[in-house]
Design an enzyme around this catalytic site. Structure first.
Site, short mmCIF file in Angstrom:
data_model
loop_
_atom_site.label_atom_id
_atom_site.label_comp_id
_atom_site.label_asym_id
_atom_site.label_seq_id
_atom_site.Cartn_x
_atom_site.Cartn_y
_atom_site.Cartn_z
N SER A 86 6.28 7.70 2.38
CA SER A 86 6.34 7.12 2.48
C SER A 86 5.22 6.24 1.41
O SER A 86 4.45 7.39 0.95
CB SER A 86 5.51 5.90 3.55
OG SER A 86 4.71 5.23 3.95
N TYR B 117 -1.53 7.44 9.70
CA TYR B 117 0.80 8.14 9.09
C TYR B 117 0.43 8.48 7.97
O TYR B 117 1.83 9.31 7.80
CB TYR B 117 0.86 6.45 9.00
CG TYR B 117 1.97 5.54 8.51
CD1 TYR B 117 2.98 6.00 9.47
CD2 TYR B 117 2.48 5.34 7.67
CE1 TYR B 117 4.24 5.60 10.01
CE2 TYR B 117 3.96 4.93 7.29
CZ TYR B 117 4.67 4.76 8.05
OH TYR B 117 5.88 5.02 8.24
N LYS C 13 2.99 12.03 7.23
CA LYS C 13 4.74 12.19 7.03
C LYS C 13 4.33 12.83 5.82
O LYS C 13 5.32 13.12 5.30
CB LYS C 13 4.31 10.50 5.78
CG LYS C 13 4.90 9.51 7.15
CD LYS C 13 6.34 8.96 7.66
CE LYS C 13 7.35 8.15 8.33
NZ LYS C 13 8.23 8.19 8.74
#
Lengths: 316, 316
Positions: free
Chosen positions: B118, B144, B148
């Site tokens: 992302s 997050y 990732k």
């Protein structure tokens, strides 16, 4: 009274740091931990030396239950070692460190954590430029650098959330490292000075014109103590900093050795190219922009000749 | 016959990708996995749909024992969700993915792995410039993005060692996403088009002049298939690539909506500022340099109006 834990405390950096901490804060309480019980390198009776295998969750619990105010995480499998044995590297360099961080954030939130990372987080992409934390994207080309980098980001995230008060310092190659050769690809850098000064032959496995990024034990110890004392808010929105160092070639190191210890000592070093080691060393940038470290009050290094003299003095 | 597994296959991206894979390779065998048994979005009988909780080691074993030639790892807890629940985010976004990668490298080495990362790997540091993989250092400011990024580096290391054949694609915000709103801070971007087209009111929580980096489902599906087909050696020494996208403001999105669907539809969108969402959106770079993706043969996006028309067509 500050209580400070050091993991991997039997190693050269751990022992050097412990001495420096007691030297600067004689009242500090130290907990020195390693797989085998580490020696106490000081004369202080405030130093507890414990055997702790931090790949076991219970050992992390036991260490944190001693309520340290700050934890130096220095333990790990070195670069060649973790390149050769991926599972072992992951277990020690990643899993055990994460487990310790998780234990700290749950059992003793907001504790200071000082983690020694490495310039091995950079790969060849950084070689073309002068690398800094802010400008060059880390693309490690070793499992060691990968595992260090993953922990860096975890520490940044936990610190951002206030779960720990992390400080990540990326160490240059330490020169001159006392003791036996290590499983680091850079081990020869200290070897070509240490062994000849002990009257032993030593091999130089790389082109003498390749630059390497170095820090003396004296400066490193000073800066590791400083890393604990920098106010948290000075780090800004990330906790990672490249420690100061200096760039020197093996040729320059040998010139300095000859100047300090004479021609005969230098002649004990034989060139014997090892393409594997040379390839690894060539994948490291030889120069870094450490303006962030200077802005945070870290100290510049002392240079080749002074470092070799320091080693000879300590070695007596 | 190629056998391809997709994790998180119940999600919008997983379902869209499965349709595209069968469309482009009708003979492909698909394994669609998710915590609950995913639907088969195709008419092909070569699609096996299985319930698999990949936070369990046995589920990873079971998936890999089906001998896929390629594995798309799409499952995960979204940005708001993993920011709110650190343990859950670590367990799903990091541990279960690592476990799957470790199972693949041991049980079925050199398997192709396509991992959706992302743009959340970048933090505010990237906002001032046009971010690219090579120029802007990722300092995620979310759990997050951190999780990732840690997986990205693990995949790069395993691929460097030839243990897997990994491809990491960093996805833009997907627009227009079908179905219900998600736990992503960017959920409104699709909402301000999808809801009005369904005759429902929708709220715009940010300044209409803030740019957002978007990809249409059509282009994304095409590029995800392409990610599997790029020859491994074209990636060079790292496997991470920013997928193409385009930058648009909410105002531009609403203008395009009006052009395609009329003034009345647009008037169903009401501005209602949410400072929390606006702060998160402002922490994302609005523009990326995707020259690396173009060099690897990924496809440029189709733009706002075509994307809205595509959505209306698919929605019928």
């Amino acid at each position: 009274m500050t209580k400070i834990a050091i993991t991997g405390a039997s190693g050269f950096v751990g022992q050097t740091l412990a001495k420096k901490l007691i030297e600067t804060s004689p009242d500090a309480q130290l907990i020195l931990a390693d797989v085998h019980q580490p020696p106490n390198p000081t004369k202080s009776s405030n130093v507890e030396c414990i055997a702790a295998d931090l790949t076991e969750a219970s050992a992390c619990q036991s260490l944190v239950s001693r309520s340290p105010d700050a934890v130096y995480i220095l333990h790990g499998i070195m670069s060649s070692g973790s390149e050769a044995d991926l599972e072992l590297g992951l277990k020690v360099n990643f899993d055990s460190v994460r487990n310790l961080l998780d234990t700290i954030r749950v059992e003793r939130p907001a504790t200071k954590v000082i983690f020694t990372s490495s310039c091995a987080v950079f790969g060849r992409a950084a070689v073309k430029d002068v690398a800094s934390e802010a400008d060059i994207v880390p693309y490690p080309e070793s499992s060691y650098g990968t595992q260090k980098l993953m922990i860096e980001f975890l520490i940044n995230d936990y610190s951002r959330k206030g779960l720990i008060d992390g400080r990540v310092v990326r160490l240059p190659t330490i020169f001159v490292r006392a003791g036996a050769p290590t499983a680091a690809a850079s081990s020869f850098v200290s070897g070509i000075v240490r062994e000849p000064l002990h009257g032993q032959e030593s091999e130089l496995p790389v082109d003498p014109n390749i630059g390497i990024w170095l820090s003396s034990p004296r400066t490193l110890a000073h800066n590791l103590v400083h890393a604990m004392n920098v106010p948290a808010d000075k780090f800004g929105h990330f906790r990672t900093v490249l420690l100061p160092g200096y760039s020197a070639t093996s040729g320059e190191i040998l010139d300095a050795l000859e100047k300090v210890a004479g021609k005969e000592v230098r002649s004990l070093v034989k060139e014997k190219r090892d393409e594997n080691i040379q390839r690894v060393v060539l994948s490291w940038p030889a120069k870094y922009d450490t303006s962030r470290a200077r802005g945070l009050g870290f100290t510049e290094d002392v240079g080749l000749e002074q470092t070799i003299k320091d080693f000879m003095e300590a070695d007596k």
